[in-house]
Design a protein around this motif. Sequence first.
Motif, short mmCIF file in Angstrom:
data_model
loop_
_atom_site.label_atom_id
_atom_site.label_comp_id
_atom_site.label_asym_id
_atom_site.label_seq_id
_atom_site.Cartn_x
_atom_site.Cartn_y
_atom_site.Cartn_z
N UNK A 1 0.84 -1.21 0.00
CA UNK A 1 0.00 0.00 0.00
C UNK A 1 0.87 1.25 0.00
N UNK A 2 1.93 1.21 0.79
CA UNK A 2 2.83 2.36 0.87
C UNK A 2 3.46 2.68 -0.48
N UNK A 3 3.79 1.66 -1.23
CA UNK A 3 4.32 1.89 -2.58
C UNK A 3 3.27 2.56 -3.46
N UNK A 4 2.06 2.07 -3.40
CA UNK A 4 0.98 2.64 -4.21
C UNK A 4 0.80 4.13 -3.86
N UNK A 5 0.73 4.37 -2.55
CA UNK A 5 0.41 5.73 -2.09
C UNK A 5 1.55 6.70 -2.38
N UNK A 6 2.77 6.24 -2.11
CA UNK A 6 3.92 7.11 -2.34
C UNK A 6 4.09 7.44 -3.81
N UNK A 7 3.90 6.43 -4.66
CA UNK A 7 4.03 6.66 -6.10
C UNK A 7 2.99 7.65 -6.58
N UNK A 8 1.77 7.48 -6.10
CA UNK A 8 0.69 8.37 -6.55
C UNK A 8 0.98 9.81 -6.14
N UNK A 9 1.47 10.00 -4.93
CA UNK A 9 1.69 11.38 -4.48
C UNK A 9 2.90 12.01 -5.20
N UNK A 10 3.90 11.21 -5.51
CA UNK A 10 4.98 11.75 -6.35
C UNK A 10 4.40 12.19 -7.70
N UNK A 11 3.51 11.39 -8.22
CA UNK A 11 2.88 11.75 -9.50
C UNK A 11 2.02 13.00 -9.38
N UNK A 12 1.40 13.18 -8.22
CA UNK A 12 0.59 14.40 -8.01
C UNK A 12 1.50 15.62 -8.08
N UNK A 13 2.68 15.52 -7.48
CA UNK A 13 3.63 16.63 -7.55
C UNK A 13 4.05 16.92 -8.98
N UNK A 14 4.35 15.85 -9.69
CA UNK A 14 4.80 15.96 -11.09
C UNK A 14 3.67 16.57 -11.94
#
Lengths: 757, 159
Positions: A647-660
């Motif tokens: 879950x942490x991988x999913x969430x962290x990746x998504x939020x990095x993408x939100x920044x991008x």
Amino acid sequence: MATILEKSGFNPDKKLKIVGSSPIKHDGIDKVTGRAKFGADMYLPGMLVGKILRSPHAHAIIKSIDISAAEKLPGVKAVICRDDFPEIKAGSADGDMTRNAMAREKALYDGHPVAAVAATSESIAKEALKLIKVEYEVLPHVIDPVEAMKPDAPILHDYLRTKGVKGADQPTNVVERYELGIGDVAAGFAEADVIVEREFDTKPMHQGYIEPQGCVASTTEDGQIELWCSTQAPWVYRDRLSNILKIETAKIRIQQSEMGGGFGGKTGFYPEPIAIQLSRKARRPVKIALTRNEVFRATGPVSGTKSRIKIGCKKDGTITAAEAELIFQTGPFTGSAFTNAPQAMFTRYALKNVKTVSYEVVSNRPKVNSFRAPCVPQVVFGVEGVIEELARKIGMDPIDFRLKNAATEGYKTIYGETFGPIGFVETLEAAKKCDHYRTPVPPGQGRGTASGFWFNRGGETTGTLNIGIDGSVTLILGTTDVAGSRISISMMAAEELGIPVDKVRAVMADTHSLGFNRVTAGSRTTFSTGMVIIDSARKAIAELCKRAAGLWGVSPDAVTFEDGYCKPAGANVGNFEPLSIAQIAAKTMATHGAIAGHSEMNVTGAGPGFGLHIVDVAVDQETGRVDIKRYTVVEDAGKAIHRLQVEGQFQGGAVQGIGWALNEEYCYGKDGRLENPSFLDYRMPVASDVPMIDTEIVEIPNPRHPYGLRGVGEVPVVPTMAAIANAIGQCIGVRPQSLPMSPPKLLKLIDDHKAKK
Amino acid sequence: MSKKYHVTTTVNGDGYEYLCEAQQTLLDVLRDELQLAGTKEGCATGDCGACTVMVDGTMVCACLVLAVETDGAKVDTIEGMAQGDKLHPLQQKFLELNGSQCGICTPGILIAARALLARNPDPTETEIRYWLAGNLCRCTGYDKIIRSVQAAAKEMRGA
Ligand code: FES
Ligand code: FES
């Protein structure tokens, strides 16, 4: 060398005791108490402080460097520049690497190292940097990749000729032209009822790890080097350092520190060769910890891109053809891994006709480095925009449209692999069923979806499992733990051995203690190192059975291992009490030696990963500000070994993408200098920018792994920007085609759109 | 050699005396002179929160405080958060709920979260998010950090 477990032993019906739970990770205690030692946390007696002098110019010939005054400053123990690195031919892989570490003929970006100092204190080191005299001849520079492709663009390297173009004989900034396709796109488009073609551009973003690169190098009088550093790739660093510094690998011992985030950005070295050369000259340990300014100016951002994407489909939703032209900005040297993009961008759809042409272009900015699914999210930003537009044009639900075209087992991909069992359809179905998708879009908001794919990787991996006299177990691992692989791998070892996971501890080896381990990247570590440790466990189990057989005076194949115990294989073997690992260890280690398992593989059999993101946004029509209201990540993990980590991988990746998607970009001045090299001006998402990120773990096992695992690190960022752009499009009536979708850009889009109406 | 200044301070209840240069920050001294490296440097410009510590009960970025300013002050860092074998409930919840991935942001976030709960034992999700807005985390997407803080708050309230 094995590439996969002969018998993975994958059994979907097997009751798992440990795999699939979420125990506290063993390295966690050090992280919540401040004990964990990261790159900059090593202190050695007599250690010096290293500082790097960097080019203030984006492109300049270095006419001379005078270090004499700096060398004379009291407290300065070593000063180095290009003369302290072996000459290696420009244009070769090693030539690029040494030139990126320390500029030679030219400075190629703002922040390019040109000299370095080791001194007894930071203030002296900084003082000494001011005494180094560098004479530059400033040249015109180029940063934008499209500009860099023009015939009159400033040329970075006289020797560069475009690979993949016949008869290319002129100096150019285009490193390579790469064509990849299948079928006949002209025929495919002729069959289409609807065709959408759009152009997109994305900006470089930084991996944004919170821990700047930090390292300590020390060299003995006879030339043996120890390097402590924060890295995703200790063995790769060692071998490359060996190549560029001309030191045997056996004399370079790298111990990885805890790593404070990498995301691909710590797959190639920056201060490490400089610290080594300083320590060789000073004969003292040298620490270099980069500042955030240095991290932004000189370490691995991702490629900026320009792309043109065209897809056609029939009225029933069947995609008939897809075409793309892609331009990838790399830094001054090749290495963007851009070929991932044409291979992955459409892969998940069962397409028959595809044509892609991709270019990699050098420019005067830091050399790009990997970032989760290197080069793929940037182009999926475009692909999934076109996909949703097509779906809406033919009046189909976007997820149904994807289902209509979804690749399944047996599909032969554009890069040649034929899919085994994959979970794209199941991922899409799970997305349709999830609460988020079933909830109507709240008034005033827009909803977008987007899907993504990543190959997942294997590769060279080595590991060892040792059984202690009391039956507890230690693992020696080499692949850097970027997000909890140690606990996941320990769980698989415990599952194999039938012992509680608390009886297992993993340590990270230095490069002398294990054979080569490929970089932790591409979502390969839990998969590959897991495989190697399972193999090691099975070897140790075979030895345990042999020992038990010896104790019982029966043949080894008369012994089986089950749930942590050696047992007679059948009633006729004899009536023996089962022996635990601890009992066998206690009874036999003194007489027969240690019980251990070791394995090295070039792991294959990684299972591709697929995800679908759903996002609801609200856009402030007055300011162009985007609020992420709700976000759900649906992804196939194959098997979630440690659910919270997944879950942490999913969430962290998504939020990095939100920044991008919304904010992150590099801003260059006219002089080619980076204008926003700080967290204040390079705005990454903070806690108040984002909502909770919901997750749906789909589990379609990869049968080539004993527990069915795929790999989950890359996919979570692949669809993010596309999903957000699609959602914004629903809100404001026009789908953005340029990243980041920052307030001023969106405001312009909104105003232009209103003016058109 | 730059002139050095004599500083007397208390860190996590222990008395320390050291010499430092005028421009050295509290963060520099904690890490490089006292080797209390649990406090991290992510930016040195006050933008990431990795260096969050308490000085005389006030939450600060150690990178923005000069060491000489802390003469006579009481400093609290991550190394003093657990009491003997007993982890602070925040530490425990970060472990249980995976509020820490790579862990580089964790010390700063734990100190900041403890400061929040000291003034507001029952914060809303929004209050937690805004309070922690000065602490960057690039790994977790914040979800599990917020949940860890909520769970710890609940436990500390005895709820
Ligand atoms: S290091 Fe102090 S706020 Fe970043
Ligand atoms: S856990 Fe890595 S930065 Fe927060």
